[in-house]
Design an enzyme around this catalytic site. Structure first.
Site, PDB file in Angstrom:
ATOM      1  N   TYR A 141       0.810  -1.224   0.000  1.00 36.50           N
ATOM      2  CA  TYR A 141       0.000   0.000   0.000  1.00 36.50           C
ATOM      3  C   TYR A 141       0.842   1.272   0.000  1.00 36.50           C
ATOM      4  O   TYR A 141       0.350   2.328  -0.368  1.00 36.50           O
ATOM      5  CB  TYR A 141      -0.897   0.038   1.241  1.00 36.50           C
ATOM      6  N   ASP A 224      -1.660 -18.164  -0.435  1.00 37.69           N
ATOM      7  CA  ASP A 224      -2.690 -18.857  -1.228  1.00 37.69           C
ATOM      8  C   ASP A 224      -3.265 -20.034  -0.440  1.00 37.69           C
ATOM      9  O   ASP A 224      -4.475 -20.255  -0.407  1.00 37.69           O
ATOM     10  CB  ASP A 224      -2.157 -19.282  -2.606  1.00 37.69           C
ATOM     11  N   ASP A 248      -5.627  -7.387   4.075  1.00 33.94           N
ATOM     12  CA  ASP A 248      -6.854  -6.764   3.567  1.00 33.94           C
ATOM     13  C   ASP A 248      -7.732  -7.829   2.920  1.00 33.94           C
ATOM     14  O   ASP A 248      -8.928  -7.939   3.208  1.00 33.94           O
ATOM     15  CB  ASP A 248      -6.491  -5.668   2.554  1.00 33.94           C
ATOM     16  N   ASP A 252     -11.409  -9.816   4.581  1.00 31.58           N
ATOM     17  CA  ASP A 252     -12.737  -9.834   3.948  1.00 31.58           C
ATOM     18  C   ASP A 252     -13.217 -11.271   3.758  1.00 31.58           C
ATOM     19  O   ASP A 252     -14.386 -11.587   3.982  1.00 31.58           O
ATOM     20  CB  ASP A 252     -12.719  -9.128   2.581  1.00 31.58           C
TER      21      ASP A 252
HETATM   22  C1  IPM Z   1     -10.016  -1.645   4.719  1.00 38.46           C
HETATM   23  C2  IPM Z   1     -10.421  -0.974   3.432  1.00 38.46           C
HETATM   24  C3  IPM Z   1      -9.336   0.021   3.045  1.00 38.46           C
HETATM   25  C4  IPM Z   1      -8.070  -0.758   2.833  1.00 38.46           C
HETATM   26  C5  IPM Z   1      -9.680   0.893   1.822  1.00 38.46           C
HETATM   27  C6  IPM Z   1     -10.971   1.643   1.985  1.00 38.46           C
HETATM   28  C7  IPM Z   1      -8.560   1.829   1.479  1.00 38.46           C
HETATM   29  O1  IPM Z   1     -10.651  -1.915   2.429  1.00 38.46           O
HETATM   30  O2  IPM Z   1      -9.830  -0.951   5.727  1.00 38.46           O
HETATM   31  O3  IPM Z   1      -9.872  -2.871   4.727  1.00 38.46           O
HETATM   32  O4  IPM Z   1      -7.856  -1.317   1.743  1.00 38.46           O
HETATM   33  O5  IPM Z   1      -7.268  -0.819   3.753  1.00 38.46           O
HETATM   34 MN    MN Z   2     -10.509  -3.987   3.101  1.00 37.50          MN
END
Ligand code: IPM
Ligand code: MN
Length: 363
Positions: A141, A224, A248, A252
Site C-alpha cells: 500500500y 494462497d 486486507d 474480507d
Molecule cells: C479496509 C479498506 C481500506 C483498505 C480501503 C478503503 C482503502 O478496504 O480498511 O480494509 O484497503 O485498507
Molecule cells: Mn478492506
C-alpha cells in the site's frame, strides 16, 4: 472517568453506524459513571467536499487531542473519477500513516446464534475464534515507486512496490505474538516466501521474534494456502499476522465465516498509544441513508475501544454481551437474513441499548 473520543463518520453508511455506536457509548457512560466527550472530524469524501482534502489538518488536530478515535467508513462512486490525491481512501491511508497505526487487529469470532447466516456449513465454523493482525502502514500500500508511466517503448505501464524495513516487520509480528501469548498460543505468519523477497525477510523475522516467546507456537503459511485453509478448516487459527495487502484480502474472506462483513470490528494500534477503531466493512454507498446498515461491527469496534484504549474491560464485555443477547433474540439486519423481514439500524441500536439497560440499569 473522563475521556475524549474523536469521531470520524466519513462517507456512505459511516455516519449511520457511528451514530449507532455513539448511542451505545453514551449508555455505557451512563451505567458505568463515565463522561465521554465526542468531537467530530471530517475524513474521506466528506472532507474532500467540505475542506478540499481527504484528511484536513483540523482532523489530525482533533484526533491528536483525543484519547481514542472511532471511524465509520470512507469512499463512494461520487469521488471515483477524482485524481488519486483527492480520493476518499487517501484520507484513510494518510491517517494510518500519520498516526503510525501499524497493527490492524481484526478479530473473527462466530456468534453461535448467527451460524445459519454463514454460507459455510455449521460444522466448519464451530469454534472459530481467531485474530488477523494486518500490518497497516507499509507493504504494497505504501511502497515507492507507485505510479503510472510510459515505458521506454512508449507503452503505458504502472508500478507498485512492496517495501518493508525489517523493524516494521518486527513490531507488528511482536504484537501478534503478544496477543497469541494471552490466547491459544499459536501464531500463523502468512507470506509468499516461495516467490517474494520481502516475504523471505518476513519469514526470517518471524522466526527471530518467535524466540522471544518460547511458549507460543509459530507456523508459516503461504498466502494462497491460507486463503484455502480459512474456508477448509478455520478453527485451526489463533493469531494470523501478515502484510498489509494480504491482510486486507484475507480479512474480507474471513468475515464471511461470521455471516457478514457487517459483523467485523477492528482496532488499529499505534506506537503512541492513540489508537483508531473502525468496522472492517466499507461505506456501502448503495444502502447509505436507508437505515438498513448493520451497526454491529461499529458497536463491537466501540467495545474494542473501551477495552484497548481505556482499559474498561467490564464495559467492553457489557457491550459484547448486549450484542450477543440481541442476536440470540433473533434480531437481524438485512445482510444477516434471507427473510423479507429484517431489523433496521435504529431497531438494532435501540435493542442493544435495551439489553444494556436490562443488565445494568440497577447497578
Ligand atoms: C479496509 C479498506 C481500506 C483498505 C480501503 C478503503 C482503502 O478496504 O480498511 O480494509 O484497503 O485498507
Ligand atoms: Mn478492506
Amino acid at each position: 472517568m473522563k475521556k475524549k473520543i474523536a469521531l470520524l463518520p466519513g462517507d456512505g453508511i459511516g455516519p449511520e453506524v457511528t451514530a449507532s455506536a455513539v448511542e451505545i457509548l453514551k449508555s455505557v457512560a451512563q451505567y458505568f459513571g463515565h463522561e465521554f466527550q465526542f468531537e467530530f472530524g471530517q475524513i474521506g469524501g466528506d472532507a474532500i467536499d467540505h475542506a478540499g482534502s481527504p484528511l484536513p489538518e483540523k482532523t489530525i488536530d482533533i484526533c491528536s487531542g483525543a484519547d481514542a478515535i472511532l471511524l465509520g467508513a470512507v469512499g463512494g462512486p461520487k469521488w471515483d473519477q477524482n485524481p488519486s490525491h483527492l480520493r476518499p481512501e487517501k484520507g484513510l491511508l494518510a491517517i494510518r500513516k500519520k498516526l503510525d497505526l501499524y497493527a490492524n487487529v481484526r478479530p473473527v469470532k462466530v456468534f453461535e446464534s448467527l451460524s445459519e447466516a454463514s454460507p459455510l456449513k455449521k460444522e466448519y465454523i464451530e469454534n472459530v475464534d481467531f485474530i488477523i493482525v494486518r500490518e497497516l502502514t507499509g507493504g504494497l500500500y505504501f511502497g515507492e515507486p507507485s505510479k503510472r508511466y510510459v515505458n521506454e517503448q512508449g507503452e503505458p505501464a504502472a508500478v507498485d512496490t512492496l517495501f518493508y524495513k525489517k523493524e516494521e516487520m518486527e513490531r507488528v509480528i511482536r504484537e501478534a505474538f503478544k496477543m497469541a501469548a494471552a490466547r491459544k498460543k499459536k501464531v500463523t505468519s502468512v507470506d509468499k516466501a516461495n516467490v517474494l523477497e520481502s516475504s523471505k525477510l518476513w519469514r526470517e523475522t518471524a522466526d527471530e521474534i518467535a524466540r522471544e516467546f518460547p511458549e507460543v507456537e509459530l507456523e508459516h503459511m503461504l498466502v494462497d494456502n491460507a486463503a484455502m485453509q480459512l474456508i477448509y478448516a478455520p478453527s485451526q487459527f489463533d493469531v494470523i499476522v501478515t502484510e498489509n495487502m494480504f491482510g486486507d484480502i484475507l480479512s474480507d474472506e474471513a468475515s464471511m465465516l461470521t455471516g457478514s462483513l457487517g459483523m467485523l470490528p477492528s482496532a488499529s494500534l499505534s506506537s503512541s498509544g492513540l489508537h483508531l477503531f473502525e468496522p472492517v466493512h466499507g461505506s456501502a454507498p448503495d444502502i447509505a441513508g436507508q437505515n438498513v446498515a448493520n451497526p454491529f461491527a461499529a458497536i463491537l469496534s466501540a467495545a474494542m475501544l473501551l477495552r484497548t484504549s481505556f482499559g474498561f474491560e467490564s464495559e467492553a464485555k457489557a457491550v459484547e454481551q448486549a450484542v450477543k443477547n440481541v442476536l440470540e433474540a433473533g434480531k437481524r439486519t438485512k445482510d444477516l437474513t434471507r427473510n423479507k423481514a429484517f431489523n433496521t439500524t435504529s431497531d438494532i441500536t435501540e435493542d442493544v441499548k435495551a439489553a444494556l439497560a436490562a443488565a445494568y440499569a440497577n447497578v
